[in-house]
Write a protein that holds these residues in place. Structure first.
Motif, PDB file in Angstrom:
ATOM      1  N   LEU A   1      -7.414   4.967   2.831  1.00 60.42           N
ATOM      2  CA  LEU A   1      -6.765   4.522   1.600  1.00 60.42           C
ATOM      3  C   LEU A   1      -7.588   4.934   0.388  1.00 60.42           C
ATOM      4  O   LEU A   1      -7.043   5.428  -0.610  1.00 60.42           O
TER       5      LEU A   1
ATOM      6  N   THR B   1       0.828  -1.209   0.000  1.00 60.52           N
ATOM      7  CA  THR B   1       0.000   0.000   0.000  1.00 60.52           C
ATOM      8  C   THR B   1       0.862   1.259   0.000  1.00 60.52           C
ATOM      9  O   THR B   1       0.631   2.190  -0.784  1.00 60.52           O
TER      10      THR B   1
ATOM     11  N   PRO C   1     -10.157  -2.344   1.791  1.00 53.06           N
ATOM     12  CA  PRO C   1      -9.462  -1.046   1.873  1.00 53.06           C
ATOM     13  C   PRO C   1     -10.167  -0.091   2.825  1.00 53.06           C
ATOM     14  O   PRO C   1     -11.393  -0.001   2.843  1.00 53.06           O
TER      15      PRO C   1
END
Length: 324
Positions: A49, A18, A45
């Motif tokens: 994010l 990530t 997610p």
């Protein structure tokens, strides 16, 4: 040109993937297409994010990946099963994109890689030579520091942390050859003693003498962390068991801290206010390692000189040899 950046990870490595993906979104032209292939899990997610991805103009998606043939092979140390699946992941994308860029999740990308400007010719992939100077590594038989005639040997084995694939040169036999190379590696490595990099060696067997040599800035490996080249590299590859997080005195510098702070702010995470202190300790460590880093500095110089020579027309290369 349609380009996709690709990671393969398990649950344990997902956070690194990530952070690396956000570094791509901060450095590459928009829209930035990123696919994260997930082994034995699918992430949910977070809102932070999702917000960061939207702000950076990242087209991010997640897909499962598996390959029973590749997964049966044993891995060692910080090399995990997902590393065996990178070619399978790329195969899923070459029909949809002009170029596919695979990255290990322990990389931070600081600058535009200008993937569309690479000239592949007939080569199917582009990569950077491996920089491992260990006695058990592929460079162990090379006397390149003392004998310029052996310099040609040093760049013949690439690091698989960053691989750029030219889809128009993709061959459907690559994956079959890779699986055969993994089987062959189980019986002994052609490159190293006590080898733990099964995926990298298998990929080198598949693409031997059939890859475009990139400048070292595309994959500046952690062995160079006390050199000037590390300071300005487009991509830092924190290969080995210690990664770019958590930050570490003597190993992390101000560039690391400031960039990770920017990434963490986008993700709503805590940041560090000690950038100058990390820089000071890292600078001291560079001084302490000045003598021991001579070999890697010489290697970097030789790799770039070799790459520049390879780009000369054949006749001019011959003239250079005669002058030497």
């Amino acid at each position: 040109m349609n380009v996709c950046f690709v990671y393969v990870t398990d649950r344990q490595g997902f956070d690194l993937a990530t952070l690396s993906a956000i570094s791509l979104g901060m450095s590459q032209p928009r829209p930035c297409h990123i696919r994260i292939f997930c082994h034995k899990f699918l992430p949910q997610p977070s809102k932070d994010l999702a917000d960061a991805v939207a702000k950076l103009g990242i087209n991010l998606s997640f897909s499962p990946v598996e390959d029973a043939v590749a997964e049966q092979h044993e891995t060692h140390g910080h090399v995990t099963t997902p590393t065996l699946l990178k070619l399978r992941a790329v195969e899923n994308l070459v029909s949809d994109y002009d170029r596919v860029v695979f990255l290990d999740n322990d990389m931070l990308v600081f600058k535009d890689l200008e993937i569309d400007k690479l000239n592949f010719g007939a080569y199917p992939i582009a990569a950077v030579a491996d920089m491992d100077l260990a006695d058990t590594g592929v460079l162990r038989h090379s006397d390149w520091q003392n004998d310029p005639e052996q310099a040609a040997d040093i760049g013949s084995y690439f690091n698989a942390g960053l691989l750029v694939f030219e889809s128009s040169n993709w061959n459907n036999d690559f994956l079959t050859c890779y699986e055969a190379a993994l089987d062959r590696h189980d019986h002994g490595c052609s490159y190293k003693i006590d080898c733990t990099s099964i995926d990298q060696c298998a990929l080198n067997l598949v693409f031997e003498d059939n890859w475009l040599r990139l400048s070292t800035t595309y994959n500046m490996q952690a062995s160079s962390k006390f050199t000037e080249s590390w300071k300005t590299a487009s991509v830092r590859h924190y290969c080995g068991p210690r990664k770019y997080v958590p930050l570490s005195f003597f190993r992390s510098d101000r560039r690391d801290v400031k960039y990770l702070n920017a990434i963490h702010r986008l993700l709503g995470r805590r940041t560090s206010k000690l950038a100058i202190l990390y820089e000071l300790f890292h600078a001291l460590n560079c001084i302490r390692n000045q003598r021991s880093s001579v070999a890697i500095r010489n290697l970097l110089h030789a790799l770039e000189a070799q790459r520049n020579l390879a780009r000369l027309p054949r006749q001019r290369r011959g003239d250079r040899r005669q002058l030497a």
